[in-house]
Scaffold this active site. Structure first.
Site, PDB file in Angstrom:
ATOM      1  N   LYS A 112      -0.652 -40.699   2.561  1.00 40.68           N
ATOM      2  CA  LYS A 112      -0.634 -41.721   1.509  1.00 40.68           C
ATOM      3  C   LYS A 112      -0.857 -41.114   0.125  1.00 40.68           C
ATOM      4  O   LYS A 112      -0.217 -41.505  -0.847  1.00 40.68           O
ATOM      5  CB  LYS A 112      -1.731 -42.776   1.782  1.00 40.68           C
ATOM      6  CG  LYS A 112      -1.555 -43.505   3.094  1.00 40.68           C
ATOM      7  CD  LYS A 112      -2.715 -44.448   3.375  1.00 40.68           C
ATOM      8  CE  LYS A 112      -4.008 -43.767   3.783  1.00 40.68           C
ATOM      9  NZ  LYS A 112      -4.003 -43.129   5.100  1.00 40.68           N
ATOM     10  N   GLY A 126      -9.502 -39.098   3.021  1.00 43.21           N
ATOM     11  CA  GLY A 126      -9.229 -37.782   2.442  1.00 43.21           C
ATOM     12  C   GLY A 126      -7.764 -37.760   2.071  1.00 43.21           C
ATOM     13  O   GLY A 126      -6.911 -37.737   2.953  1.00 43.21           O
ATOM     14  N   HIS A 127      -7.459 -37.833   0.785  1.00 44.85           N
ATOM     15  CA  HIS A 127      -6.065 -37.938   0.342  1.00 44.85           C
ATOM     16  C   HIS A 127      -5.654 -36.661  -0.378  1.00 44.85           C
ATOM     17  O   HIS A 127      -6.158 -36.344  -1.450  1.00 44.85           O
ATOM     18  CB  HIS A 127      -5.895 -39.173  -0.553  1.00 44.85           C
ATOM     19  CG  HIS A 127      -6.105 -40.462   0.200  1.00 44.85           C
ATOM     20  ND1 HIS A 127      -6.023 -41.697  -0.369  1.00 44.85           N
ATOM     21  CD2 HIS A 127      -6.383 -40.681   1.506  1.00 44.85           C
ATOM     22  CE1 HIS A 127      -6.239 -42.620   0.554  1.00 44.85           C
ATOM     23  NE2 HIS A 127      -6.471 -42.027   1.699  1.00 44.85           N
ATOM     24  N   GLN A 130      -7.285 -45.114   5.152  1.00 45.78           N
ATOM     25  CA  GLN A 130      -7.231 -45.285   6.608  1.00 45.78           C
ATOM     26  C   GLN A 130      -5.857 -45.839   7.014  1.00 45.78           C
ATOM     27  O   GLN A 130      -4.896 -45.624   6.294  1.00 45.78           O
ATOM     28  CB  GLN A 130      -8.367 -46.208   7.102  1.00 45.78           C
ATOM     29  CG  GLN A 130      -9.752 -45.569   7.042  1.00 45.78           C
ATOM     30  CD  GLN A 130     -10.368 -45.571   5.668  1.00 45.78           C
ATOM     31  OE1 GLN A 130     -10.464 -46.599   5.028  1.00 45.78           O
ATOM     32  NE2 GLN A 130     -10.816 -44.424   5.194  1.00 45.78           N
ATOM     33  N   ASP A 169      -4.322 -40.826   7.673  1.00 42.36           N
ATOM     34  CA  ASP A 169      -3.775 -39.486   7.457  1.00 42.36           C
ATOM     35  C   ASP A 169      -2.250 -39.451   7.513  1.00 42.36           C
ATOM     36  O   ASP A 169      -1.649 -38.476   7.963  1.00 42.36           O
ATOM     37  CB  ASP A 169      -4.342 -38.484   8.485  1.00 42.36           C
ATOM     38  CG  ASP A 169      -5.852 -38.386   8.377  1.00 42.36           C
ATOM     39  OD1 ASP A 169      -6.356 -38.440   7.249  1.00 42.36           O
ATOM     40  OD2 ASP A 169      -6.514 -38.265   9.422  1.00 42.36           O
TER      41      ASP A 169
HETATM   42  P1  IMO Z   1      -7.439 -41.562   5.304  1.00 43.19           P
HETATM   43  O1  IMO Z   1      -7.589 -42.482   4.115  1.00 43.19           O
HETATM   44  C1  IMO Z   1      -8.108 -40.894   9.552  1.00 43.19           C
HETATM   45  C2  IMO Z   1     -11.627 -42.805  11.363  1.00 43.19           C
HETATM   46  C3  IMO Z   1     -12.752 -41.919  11.843  1.00 43.19           C
HETATM   47  C4  IMO Z   1     -13.266 -42.731  13.024  1.00 43.19           C
HETATM   48  C5  IMO Z   1     -13.133 -44.173  12.526  1.00 43.19           C
HETATM   49  C6  IMO Z   1     -14.420 -44.748  11.961  1.00 43.19           C
HETATM   50  O2  IMO Z   1      -7.533 -40.119   4.985  1.00 43.19           O
HETATM   51  O3  IMO Z   1      -6.236 -41.943   6.104  1.00 43.19           O
HETATM   52  P2  IMO Z   1     -15.729 -44.347   9.695  1.00 43.19           P
HETATM   53  O4  IMO Z   1     -16.336 -43.098   9.110  1.00 43.19           O
HETATM   54  O5  IMO Z   1     -14.658 -44.964   8.852  1.00 43.19           O
HETATM   55  O6  IMO Z   1     -16.754 -45.351  10.130  1.00 43.19           O
HETATM   56  O7  IMO Z   1     -15.013 -43.841  11.058  1.00 43.19           O
HETATM   57  O8  IMO Z   1     -12.141 -44.135  11.500  1.00 43.19           O
HETATM   58  N1  IMO Z   1     -11.246 -42.633   9.956  1.00 43.19           N
HETATM   59  C7  IMO Z   1     -10.110 -42.019   9.557  1.00 43.19           C
HETATM   60  N2  IMO Z   1      -9.137 -41.399  10.266  1.00 43.19           N
HETATM   61  N3  IMO Z   1      -7.982 -41.005   8.223  1.00 43.19           N
HETATM   62  C8  IMO Z   1      -8.923 -41.647   7.484  1.00 43.19           C
HETATM   63  O9  IMO Z   1      -8.779 -41.866   6.169  1.00 43.19           O
HETATM   64  C9  IMO Z   1     -10.079 -42.151   8.153  1.00 43.19           C
HETATM   65  N4  IMO Z   1     -11.183 -42.813   7.757  1.00 43.19           N
HETATM   66  C10 IMO Z   1     -11.879 -43.097   8.861  1.00 43.19           C
HETATM   67  O10 IMO Z   1     -12.271 -40.664  12.250  1.00 43.19           O
HETATM   68  O11 IMO Z   1     -12.397 -42.601  14.125  1.00 43.19           O
HETATM   69 MG    MG Z   2      -6.611 -38.351   5.199  1.00 45.51          MG
END
Ligand code: IMO
Ligand code: MG
Length: 427
Positions: free
Chosen positions: A16, A40-41, A222, A13
């Site tokens: 990106k 979530g972008h 992530q 988050d």
């Molecule tokens: P973007 O791309 C923030 C976190 C989840 C959880 C951990 C594992 O928007 O930056 P999962 O569903 O992947 O098995 O969950 O990773 N998580 C994220 N946190 N931004 C994301 O994506 C995330 N994708 C997974 O909250 O702690």
């Molecule tokens: Mg995000």
């Protein structure tokens, strides 16, 4: 011309999506290399406001090919929704999905929920999208790949055995309700028909663009601290958001890279469980959350907020080899009297400046802060470095010193054009 990796440097988050949408003006291919629809972008431009979960964030440019690489796990229903949304909004970029991207099946979503429930107090706080269980099956050699949708004969041989096994797990271990194989076959044939035109050999598209002298952007999902190898295990995601994922998740070679950039928010957030040394569980954290709208783009959960952590940041630079950093959401810090930056931790009464990757140790770390003065005036929406309040620039310079890499872009708002380019990232 080369490939450029744009990687989340904290816990995800970092903004990106906005950065990729901004940079994609100068690229012909944008590739997602890891994760799934846990991402979530958020992208805001002349076409509207979008929250992409799978589609690469270059899709709003007409000259781009947007590739979902083999390292991504794809829920076909989510992808089809996103394709429909892109068509309705008139998004002009092209989209393709690697024939070797693994599929998130309905039993993966079921298992994600059941496993989390079983973990009880030590739940990871996953996004519940089936991402972890899909990667487990990939590594366990029990996965289905997008290309296999096009071979119904092979599917009809493999599926029953897989679904039988999953149903035993779901019913006997977790006491859940079994998945109906007929429903799976109905879905796979629908997916095959709808997705066939999008299934591509992504490594050929990427290599072709690079050989043709075009820019390719590798879009991170992530963040480094959620990486399965380098993150705060077990409170991580099940893939490699760090730089290695850009190779294994796309089929590009390391010599094709022209730069590796880390995207850092001017403060930190984390969603889900796990250690977070600079977390602010007070009104300052609440203030940042509300001012910045720090609620998950995928799950709507409130994000945990805290000050910038330079100890974690230096570690992220090390495990990714960043050559520059992009600083996002600087405008959120406008108006603070003073701002804190964590420069070291206290662990068991000793000061340390190296990031303990072990979650148990990290959880015991207390931040040691340096206080920097806030600034008067607003940085929101600025596009020129000369317009920045001097205090805001001093904050950026301090982050550069602490992390040992230069800042290339400062994002000053959520819209595409709200950015200050300090040095050009791509040729
Ligand atoms: P973007 O791309 C923030 C976190 C989840 C959880 C951990 C594992 O928007 O930056 P999962 O569903 O992947 O098995 O969950 O990773 N998580 C994220 N946190 N931004 C994301 O994506 C995330 N994708 C997974 O909250 O702690
Ligand atoms: Mg995000």
């Amino acid at each position: 011309m080369p490939a450029y990796a744009v990687i989340g440097a904290q816990w995800g988050d970092e903004g990106k999506g906005k950065i990729i949408d901004f940079l994609a003006e100068d690229a012909s291919v944008v590739v997602r290399y890891s994760g799934g629809n846990n991402a979530g972008h958020t992208v805001i431009n002349q076409f509207g406001t979008f929250k992409f979960h799978l589609a690469p964030s270059g899709i709003c440019w007409p000259h781009t090919m947007n590739v979902i690489g083999n390292g991504v796990v794809v829920d076909p229903d989510v992808l089809l929704d996103e394709i429909g949304m892109a068509q309705r909004a008139g998004l002009p970029g092209k989209l393709g999905v690697s024939d070797r991207a693994h599929l998130i099946m309905p039993y993966h979503v079921t298992l994600d929920e059941l496993e989390e429930r079983r973990r009880g107090k030590s739940a990871i706080g996953t996004t519940g999208r089936g991402v972890g269980p899909a990667y487990v099956d990939k590594v366990g050699r029990m996965g289905l790949r997008a290309g296999e949708l096009l071979d119904p004969e092979d599917l009809s041989l493999r599926m029953p055995q897989i679904v039988d096994f999953k149903n035993e797990l779901i019913t006997k271990v977790y006491g859940g309700s079994p998945i109906d194989i007929e429903e799976i076959f109905e879905k796979t044939s629908r997916w095959a028909e709808a997705l066939a035109p999008y299934i591509v050999r992504s490594e050929d598209i990427i290599a072709g663009a690079l050989e043709g002298g075009e820019n390719v952007i590798m879009e991170g999902a992530q963040g480094a601290l959620l990486d399965i190898d380098h993150g705060t295990y077990p409170y991580v995601t099940s893939s490699n958001p760090t730089v290695g994922g850009t190779l294994t998740g796309t089929g590009a070679g390391p010599r094709s890279f022209g730069g590796v950039t880390g995207v850092f928010k001017a403060y930190c957030t984390r969603v889900g469980s796990g250690p977070f040394p600079t977390e602010l569980e007070d009104e300052t954290g609440e203030l940042i959350r509300n001012k910045a709208g720090e609620f998950g783009a995928t799950t709507g959960r409130p994000r945990r907020c805290g000050w910038f952590d330079a100890v974690a940041g230096r570690y992220s630079v090390r495990v990714n080899g960043f050559d520059s950093m992009i600083i996002t959401r600087l405008d959120i810090l406008d108006g603070f009297d003073s701002i804190k930056v964590c420069t070291a931790y206290e662990l068991d009464h000793k000061e340390i400046d190296r990031f303990p990757v072990d979650s148990v140790l990290l959880d015991r770390c207390r931040p040691i802060y340096e206080e920097v003065p806030g600034w008067q005036g607003s940085s929101a929406g600025l596009t020129q470095a000369s317009q920045l309040p001097p205090g805001a620039m001093a904050f950026v310079r301090r982050l550069e010193e602490l992390l040992g890499i230069p800042a290339s872009i400062i994002s000053t708002g959520p819209k595409r054009e709200e950015a200050i380019v300090l040095r050009s990232l791509m040729q």
